[in-house]
Enzyme design. Sequence first.
Site, PDB file in Angstrom:
ATOM      1  N   CYS A 168       0.931  -1.055  -0.016  1.00 65.60           N
ATOM      2  CA  CYS A 168       0.000   0.105  -0.067  1.00 65.60           C
ATOM      3  C   CYS A 168       0.706   1.307   0.095  1.00 65.60           C
ATOM      4  O   CYS A 168       0.302   2.458   0.021  1.00 65.60           O
ATOM      5  CB  CYS A 168      -0.892   0.118   1.198  1.00 65.60           C
ATOM      6  N   HIS A 190     -13.027   9.512  -7.212  1.00 66.57           N
ATOM      7  CA  HIS A 190     -12.292   9.636  -8.696  1.00 66.57           C
ATOM      8  C   HIS A 190     -11.078  10.474  -8.287  1.00 66.57           C
ATOM      9  O   HIS A 190     -10.471  11.162  -9.205  1.00 66.57           O
ATOM     10  CB  HIS A 190     -12.874   9.744  -9.866  1.00 66.57           C
ATOM     11  N   GLU A 225     -13.105  -0.738   2.417  1.00 66.16           N
ATOM     12  CA  GLU A 225     -12.244  -0.424   1.728  1.00 66.16           C
ATOM     13  C   GLU A 225     -12.006  -1.648   0.739  1.00 66.16           C
ATOM     14  O   GLU A 225     -11.548  -1.447  -0.700  1.00 66.16           O
ATOM     15  CB  GLU A 225     -10.773  -0.621   2.550  1.00 66.16           C
TER      16      GLU A 225
END
Length: 150
Positions: A25, A75, A136
């Site tokens: 990550c 986005h 998530e």
Amino acid sequence: MDTIRITKQFSFETGHALYGYDGKCRNVHGHSYKLSVTVIGSPITDPKDVKLGMVIDFGDLKKIVKEEIVDHFDHATVFNQNTPHKELAKELSDRGHHVILVDYQPTSENMVVHFAAKIRKRLPKHIKLFALKLQETESSYAEWYASDNG
């Protein structure tokens, strides 16, 4: 008077990277987030009110969450402004990408705290934020409860 909890669910796509993290990550990547917003209150009992029987109109709750969270984060790519990622953020912004710089590591845990603060400010006084769940992935999520946070 009965107290009722109602929940509305939202989804949005957001990218991020965790600076200094010791796993995958640390790389820029994205998630299809699912946000569940639960508020608590008493249903309206005034027979003259067009929203009779509602704690809050789902449409009103939707407007708040879309304006404060979904429309802003959908986005977008989120970076911690206190890391060298701010240089990458500038490059992406200069190329027309929607970038958000925050003052925290953009983990689900920190994002859900940030979202709670934004939503709480917009709710009518007679409605309280009860809980948020920020999912998530299919198997990973962070939860925020008012009872845990004073």
